[in-house]
Write an enzyme that holds these catalytic residues in place. Structure first.
Site, PDB file in Angstrom:
ATOM      1  N   ARG A  85      62.058 -21.833  30.251  1.00  0.00           N
ATOM      2  CA  ARG A  85      61.391 -20.582  30.654  1.00  0.00           C
ATOM      3  C   ARG A  85      60.274 -20.864  31.647  1.00  0.00           C
ATOM      4  O   ARG A  85      60.048 -20.111  32.580  1.00  0.00           O
ATOM      5  CB  ARG A  85      60.804 -19.848  29.432  1.00  0.00           C
ATOM      6  CG  ARG A  85      61.824 -19.295  28.465  1.00  0.00           C
ATOM      7  CD  ARG A  85      62.561 -18.098  29.005  1.00  0.00           C
ATOM      8  NE  ARG A  85      61.754 -16.908  29.118  1.00  0.00           N
ATOM      9  CZ  ARG A  85      62.259 -15.698  29.330  1.00  0.00           C
ATOM     10  NH1 ARG A  85      63.581 -15.524  29.445  1.00  0.00           N
ATOM     11  NH2 ARG A  85      61.481 -14.655  29.448  1.00  0.00           N
ATOM     12  N   ARG A  94      62.031 -18.793  40.157  1.00  0.00           N
ATOM     13  CA  ARG A  94      61.910 -17.407  40.633  1.00  0.00           C
ATOM     14  C   ARG A  94      60.798 -17.276  41.670  1.00  0.00           C
ATOM     15  O   ARG A  94      60.926 -16.536  42.645  1.00  0.00           O
ATOM     16  CB  ARG A  94      61.661 -16.476  39.443  1.00  0.00           C
ATOM     17  CG  ARG A  94      62.930 -16.268  38.592  1.00  0.00           C
ATOM     18  CD  ARG A  94      62.595 -15.664  37.235  1.00  0.00           C
ATOM     19  NE  ARG A  94      63.772 -15.235  36.494  1.00  0.00           N
ATOM     20  CZ  ARG A  94      63.738 -14.838  35.226  1.00  0.00           C
ATOM     21  NH1 ARG A  94      62.597 -14.827  34.559  1.00  0.00           N
ATOM     22  NH2 ARG A  94      64.833 -14.452  34.605  1.00  0.00           N
ATOM     23  N   ASN A 151      66.695 -11.837  39.963  1.00  0.00           N
ATOM     24  CA  ASN A 151      65.778 -12.958  39.745  1.00  0.00           C
ATOM     25  C   ASN A 151      66.474 -14.290  39.472  1.00  0.00           C
ATOM     26  O   ASN A 151      65.940 -15.166  38.794  1.00  0.00           O
ATOM     27  CB  ASN A 151      64.768 -12.614  38.644  1.00  0.00           C
ATOM     28  CG  ASN A 151      65.444 -12.143  37.369  1.00  0.00           C
ATOM     29  OD1 ASN A 151      66.664 -12.257  37.222  1.00  0.00           O
ATOM     30  ND2 ASN A 151      64.667 -11.628  36.438  1.00  0.00           N
ATOM     31  N   HIS A 169      68.978 -16.639  34.329  1.00  0.00           N
ATOM     32  CA  HIS A 169      68.688 -16.194  32.969  1.00  0.00           C
ATOM     33  C   HIS A 169      68.410 -17.427  32.118  1.00  0.00           C
ATOM     34  O   HIS A 169      69.088 -18.439  32.255  1.00  0.00           O
ATOM     35  CB  HIS A 169      69.896 -15.448  32.370  1.00  0.00           C
ATOM     36  CG  HIS A 169      69.791 -15.294  30.877  1.00  0.00           C
ATOM     37  ND1 HIS A 169      69.079 -14.270  30.283  1.00  0.00           N
ATOM     38  CD2 HIS A 169      70.255 -16.058  29.856  1.00  0.00           C
ATOM     39  CE1 HIS A 169      69.138 -14.407  28.963  1.00  0.00           C
ATOM     40  NE2 HIS A 169      69.842 -15.485  28.682  1.00  0.00           N
TER      41      HIS A 169
HETATM   42  P1  GDP Z   1      64.000 -12.341  31.266  1.00  0.00           P
HETATM   43  O1  GDP Z   1      64.187 -12.899  29.896  1.00  0.00           O
HETATM   44  O2  GDP Z   1      62.838 -12.962  32.002  1.00  0.00           O
HETATM   45  O3  GDP Z   1      65.256 -12.406  32.109  1.00  0.00           O
HETATM   46  O4  GDP Z   1      63.605 -10.795  31.122  1.00  0.00           O
HETATM   47  P2  GDP Z   1      64.097  -9.687  30.064  1.00  0.00           P
HETATM   48  O5  GDP Z   1      64.899 -10.315  28.965  1.00  0.00           O
HETATM   49  O6  GDP Z   1      62.899  -8.891  29.709  1.00  0.00           O
HETATM   50  O7  GDP Z   1      65.040  -8.753  30.961  1.00  0.00           O
HETATM   51  C1  GDP Z   1      66.364  -9.119  31.235  1.00  0.00           C
HETATM   52  C2  GDP Z   1      66.669  -8.819  32.694  1.00  0.00           C
HETATM   53  O8  GDP Z   1      66.609  -7.403  32.922  1.00  0.00           O
HETATM   54  C3  GDP Z   1      65.686  -9.409  33.706  1.00  0.00           C
HETATM   55  O9  GDP Z   1      65.941 -10.753  34.027  1.00  0.00           O
HETATM   56  C4  GDP Z   1      65.880  -8.463  34.881  1.00  0.00           C
HETATM   57  O10 GDP Z   1      67.034  -8.824  35.653  1.00  0.00           O
HETATM   58  C5  GDP Z   1      66.133  -7.123  34.206  1.00  0.00           C
HETATM   59  N1  GDP Z   1      64.874  -6.359  34.051  1.00  0.00           N
HETATM   60  C6  GDP Z   1      63.855  -6.622  33.187  1.00  0.00           C
HETATM   61  N2  GDP Z   1      62.869  -5.715  33.274  1.00  0.00           N
HETATM   62  C7  GDP Z   1      63.268  -4.830  34.228  1.00  0.00           C
HETATM   63  C8  GDP Z   1      62.671  -3.643  34.801  1.00  0.00           C
HETATM   64  O11 GDP Z   1      61.561  -3.226  34.453  1.00  0.00           O
HETATM   65  N3  GDP Z   1      63.392  -2.994  35.755  1.00  0.00           N
HETATM   66  C9  GDP Z   1      64.613  -3.431  36.185  1.00  0.00           C
HETATM   67  N4  GDP Z   1      65.239  -2.735  37.128  1.00  0.00           N
HETATM   68  N5  GDP Z   1      65.196  -4.543  35.687  1.00  0.00           N
HETATM   69  C10 GDP Z   1      64.540  -5.234  34.711  1.00  0.00           C
HETATM   70 MG    MG Z   2      65.257 -12.215  28.196  1.00  0.00          MG
END
Ligand code: GDP
Ligand code: MG
Length: 195
Positions: free
Chosen positions: A122, A139, A159, A162
């Site tokens: 991460r 990123r 981004n 994952h």
């Molecule tokens: P990660 O674990 O850092 O990938 O983040 P999360 O698990 O919170 O979210 C999963 C994925 O959803 C992210 O990598 C983004 O591609 C997408 N995402 C997260 N938050 C947002 C948001 O507020 N708006 C949009 N459009 N996409 C989001």
């Molecule tokens: Mg996540």
């Protein structure tokens, strides 16, 4: 040492593959001393992505709240833009955008093991929002997207990568992406020196 070892899932998302960043991303993980123990290119099905991300209320609400807050930060009216200000509904929307994004091209999936692998990967990956990610992270160094632009376009934030957020997430994601016999263990040459 063995008890500190963790396994985590990393996916180079379709934008990372299309931009030719697979080698760069793997290289950063390997150079850190983390071990690649499974690797394959896959064009995911919607069902696989559905299985990769949690769908419990807490996760949907969290992602919906995060999105809603972002609208506030930039002085935008979330209800006018998305038709609702209910975090759960917004969470479901973002999840659907995510499914579309992750099935828009092939990805490279891998399992990585090492000491505190979940948190270390991460850290290498950087903040969810590329515009806020630190320099030196994947990123931060290679992407510029932000939530406002993504939400406006009704799409997931692009981004590049994952990485499992917790050991629990990693365990369930591993079941989605790999059969047990596709995950290997071996000794890396520098293990005797590094530990
Ligand atoms: P990660 O674990 O850092 O990938 O983040 P999360 O698990 O919170 O979210 C999963 C994925 O959803 C992210 O990598 C983004 O591609 C997408 N995402 C997260 N938050 C947002 C948001 O507020 N708006 C949009 N459009 N996409 C989001
Ligand atoms: Mg996540």
């Amino acid at each position: 040492m063995a008890e500190k070892q963790e396994r985590t899932v990393v996916l180079v998302k379709p934008d990372g593959v299309k931009r030719g960043l697979v080698g760069e991303i793997i290289s950063r993980i390997e150079k850190r001393g983390l071990k690649l123990i499974a690797l394959q290119m896959v064009w995911a099905t919607k069902d696989q992505i559905d299985g990769n991300y949690p769908k419990d209320e807490a996760w949907l609400k969290k992602i919906g709240e995060k999105t809603g807050k972002n609208y506030q930060t930039y002085g935008l009216d979330v209800k006018a833009e998305l038709g609702t200000d209910d975090p759960m509904e917004i969470g479901k929307m973002v999840r659907q955008w995510l499914i579309d994004y992750m099935t828009s091209g092939p990805m490279v999936k891998m399992v990585v093991s090492g000491i505190h692998a979940v948190d270390m990967v991460r850290k290498i990956t950087g903040s969810t929002m590329p515009s806020e990610a630190e320099m030196g992270t994947i990123r931060g160094d290679f992407s510029v997207d932000d939530a406002t632009a993504a939400n406006r376009g009704k799409r997931a934030i692009h981004n590049l990568v994952h990485a499992s957020g917790t050991i629990k997430e990693a365990e369930s994601e591993m079941l989605v992406w790999f059969a047990p016999e596709e995950i290997h263990d071996y000794k890396r040459a520098e293990e005797d020196i590094m530990f």
